[in-house]
Design a protein around this motif. Sequence first.
Motif, PDB file in Angstrom:
ATOM      1  N   ARG A 125       0.751  -1.030  -0.051  1.00  0.00           N
ATOM      2  CA  ARG A 125      -0.061  -0.115  -0.060  1.00  0.00           C
ATOM      3  C   ARG A 125       0.733   1.162  -0.087  1.00  0.00           C
ATOM      4  NH1 ARG A 125      -2.928   0.460   4.513  1.00  0.00           N
ATOM      5  NH2 ARG A 125      -1.858  -1.188   5.671  1.00  0.00           N
ATOM      6  N   LEU A 126       2.016   1.084   0.726  1.00  0.00           N
ATOM      7  CA  LEU A 126       2.796   2.455   0.626  1.00  0.00           C
ATOM      8  C   LEU A 126       3.426   2.718  -0.655  1.00  0.00           C
ATOM      9  CD1 LEU A 126       4.358   4.636   2.427  1.00  0.00           C
ATOM     10  CD2 LEU A 126       6.018   3.198   3.075  1.00  0.00           C
ATOM     11  N   LEU A 127       3.829   1.663  -1.149  1.00  0.00           N
ATOM     12  CA  LEU A 127       4.338   1.872  -2.555  1.00  0.00           C
ATOM     13  C   LEU A 127       3.225   2.269  -3.601  1.00  0.00           C
ATOM     14  CD1 LEU A 127       6.454  -1.399  -3.208  1.00  0.00           C
ATOM     15  CD2 LEU A 127       7.341   0.964  -3.167  1.00  0.00           C
ATOM     16  N   ARG A 128       2.125   1.636  -3.606  1.00  0.00           N
ATOM     17  CA  ARG A 128       0.826   2.367  -4.250  1.00  0.00           C
ATOM     18  C   ARG A 128       0.603   4.007  -3.992  1.00  0.00           C
ATOM     19  NH1 ARG A 128      -3.436  -2.496  -3.382  1.00  0.00           N
ATOM     20  NH2 ARG A 128      -2.025  -3.984  -4.874  1.00  0.00           N
ATOM     21  N   ALA A 129       0.620   4.198  -2.666  1.00  0.00           N
ATOM     22  CA  ALA A 129       0.553   5.506  -2.299  1.00  0.00           C
ATOM     23  C   ALA A 129       1.736   6.520  -2.760  1.00  0.00           C
ATOM     24  CB  ALA A 129       0.685   5.648  -0.672  1.00  0.00           C
ATOM     25  N   VAL A 134       2.071  11.499  -3.979  1.00  0.00           N
ATOM     26  CA  VAL A 134       2.931  12.609  -3.983  1.00  0.00           C
ATOM     27  C   VAL A 134       2.579  13.821  -4.741  1.00  0.00           C
ATOM     28  CG1 VAL A 134       5.343  13.319  -4.656  1.00  0.00           C
ATOM     29  CG2 VAL A 134       4.964  11.013  -3.879  1.00  0.00           C
ATOM     30  N   PRO A 135       1.686  13.974  -5.839  1.00  0.00           N
ATOM     31  CA  PRO A 135       1.271  15.478  -6.050  1.00  0.00           C
ATOM     32  C   PRO A 135       0.395  15.991  -5.065  1.00  0.00           C
ATOM     33  CG  PRO A 135       1.209  13.755  -8.003  1.00  0.00           C
ATOM     34  CD  PRO A 135       1.470  13.076  -6.688  1.00  0.00           C
ATOM     35  N   GLN A 136      -0.216  15.107  -4.441  1.00  0.00           N
ATOM     36  CA  GLN A 136      -1.443  15.855  -3.442  1.00  0.00           C
ATOM     37  C   GLN A 136      -0.889  16.097  -1.871  1.00  0.00           C
ATOM     38  OE1 GLN A 136      -2.271  12.677  -4.892  1.00  0.00           O
ATOM     39  NE2 GLN A 136      -4.042  12.965  -6.078  1.00  0.00           N
ATOM     40  N   LEU A 137       0.073  15.195  -1.548  1.00  0.00           N
ATOM     41  CA  LEU A 137       0.518  15.178  -0.167  1.00  0.00           C
ATOM     42  C   LEU A 137       1.779  15.625   0.050  1.00  0.00           C
ATOM     43  CD1 LEU A 137      -1.170  11.651   0.905  1.00  0.00           C
ATOM     44  CD2 LEU A 137      -2.079  14.102   1.134  1.00  0.00           C
ATOM     45  N   THR A 139       6.291  15.458  -0.891  1.00  0.00           N
ATOM     46  CA  THR A 139       7.314  14.623  -1.310  1.00  0.00           C
ATOM     47  C   THR A 139       6.979  13.331  -0.913  1.00  0.00           C
ATOM     48  OG1 THR A 139       8.652  14.774   0.583  1.00  0.00           O
ATOM     49  CG2 THR A 139       8.877  16.564  -0.886  1.00  0.00           C
ATOM     50  N   PRO A 140       7.852  12.577  -1.626  1.00  0.00           N
ATOM     51  CA  PRO A 140       7.988  11.060  -1.232  1.00  0.00           C
ATOM     52  C   PRO A 140       8.149  10.860   0.202  1.00  0.00           C
ATOM     53  CG  PRO A 140       8.953  11.001  -3.347  1.00  0.00           C
ATOM     54  CD  PRO A 140       8.580  12.380  -2.805  1.00  0.00           C
ATOM     55  N   THR A 141       8.956  11.436   0.749  1.00  0.00           N
ATOM     56  CA  THR A 141       9.114  11.516   2.272  1.00  0.00           C
ATOM     57  C   THR A 141       8.097  11.822   3.107  1.00  0.00           C
ATOM     58  OG1 THR A 141      11.537  12.041   2.007  1.00  0.00           O
ATOM     59  CG2 THR A 141      10.827  12.518   4.224  1.00  0.00           C
ATOM     60  N   GLU A 142       7.301  12.969   2.634  1.00  0.00           N
ATOM     61  CA  GLU A 142       6.203  13.527   3.482  1.00  0.00           C
ATOM     62  C   GLU A 142       5.067  12.509   3.327  1.00  0.00           C
ATOM     63  OE1 GLU A 142       6.504  18.270   3.250  1.00  0.00           O
ATOM     64  OE2 GLU A 142       5.946  17.129   1.438  1.00  0.00           O
ATOM     65  N   VAL A 143       5.106  11.903   2.040  1.00  0.00           N
ATOM     66  CA  VAL A 143       3.843  10.802   1.896  1.00  0.00           C
ATOM     67  C   VAL A 143       4.097   9.626   2.874  1.00  0.00           C
ATOM     68  CG1 VAL A 143       3.045   9.209   0.445  1.00  0.00           C
ATOM     69  CG2 VAL A 143       2.958  11.567  -0.365  1.00  0.00           C
ATOM     70  N   GLU A 144       5.207   9.409   2.973  1.00  0.00           N
ATOM     71  CA  GLU A 144       5.897   7.824   3.657  1.00  0.00           C
ATOM     72  C   GLU A 144       5.453   8.517   5.345  1.00  0.00           C
ATOM     73  OE1 GLU A 144       9.167   4.574   4.550  1.00  0.00           O
ATOM     74  OE2 GLU A 144       9.537   5.941   3.184  1.00  0.00           O
ATOM     75  N   HIS A 145       5.619   9.531   5.681  1.00  0.00           N
ATOM     76  CA  HIS A 145       5.742  10.029   7.047  1.00  0.00           C
ATOM     77  C   HIS A 145       4.241   9.911   7.313  1.00  0.00           C
ATOM     78  CE1 HIS A 145       6.323  12.386  10.604  1.00  0.00           C
ATOM     79  NE2 HIS A 145       5.202  13.127  10.237  1.00  0.00           N
ATOM     80  N   LEU A 146       3.375  10.579   6.475  1.00  0.00           N
ATOM     81  CA  LEU A 146       1.795  10.526   6.800  1.00  0.00           C
ATOM     82  C   LEU A 146       1.257   8.914   6.826  1.00  0.00           C
ATOM     83  CD1 LEU A 146       0.574  13.536   4.704  1.00  0.00           C
ATOM     84  CD2 LEU A 146       0.303  13.329   7.128  1.00  0.00           C
ATOM     85  N   TYR A 147       1.728   8.301   6.024  1.00  0.00           N
ATOM     86  CA  TYR A 147       1.228   7.101   6.088  1.00  0.00           C
ATOM     87  C   TYR A 147       1.762   6.140   7.310  1.00  0.00           C
ATOM     88  CZ  TYR A 147      -1.104   6.242   1.838  1.00  0.00           C
ATOM     89  OH  TYR A 147      -2.332   6.265   0.873  1.00  0.00           O
TER      90      TYR A 147
END
Length: 164
Positions: A125-129, A134-137, A139-147
Motif C-alpha cells: 500500500r505504501l508503494l502504491r501511495a 505525491v502530487p497531493q500530499l 514529497t515521497p518523504t512526506e507521503v511515507e511519513h503520513l502513512y
Amino acid sequence: MVVADRVGALRAPRPVCVAVDGPDAAGKTTFAGVLGDALRERGRVVVPLAVDDHPRPEEVRHARGRDSPEGYYRDAVDQDALIAAVGAPTEPGTIVLCEGIFLLRPELLGMWDLTIHVTAPFETRLLRALARHVPQLGTPTEVEHLYRTRYEPGQDLYRAEAHP
C-alpha cells in the motif's frame, strides 16, 4: 465474478447498499469499479459513492494535529454527509456501491446489506501511495511519513474498534 453474482442476487424494497471497505491504497476503488461494471453487465443499476467525496473541512480533519491517527480515524470523514448520500437513491433495486475507508465502523454497520473488506500488506500500500499521492500530499518523504504516522496507525485504531 462470484462477488458480482452474490451482490447481484441481493433484492430489497429499497436500494441495496454495499460497502467496499479497506485501508488506504489497498485496491478498494479498483475493486469497486470492476464490481460496478460486472453488476451493470448483469442489468443492475449501480450508484457509485466514494468516502473521499465526503471529507470534513481541513480545520476539523487536522484539529488533533496533521499527524494524528485519532484525528484521521475520528475526524476525516463527514459521517452525516456520507449517510445522506448512501440514503439518497430511492429506486428499489438500485445498488449503492460505496467504497472507502472506515465503512465498517460501528455507527455505520446498520447501513450495509453486504460488506466487503479489501486489504493488502502495508508495504504494498505504501508503494502504491508513493506512486499516486505525491502530487497531493507532498514529497515521497512526506507521503511515507503520513502513512507511517497518521494513516496506518489510524487504520490500527479502526481495526481495534471495528474488527473489519
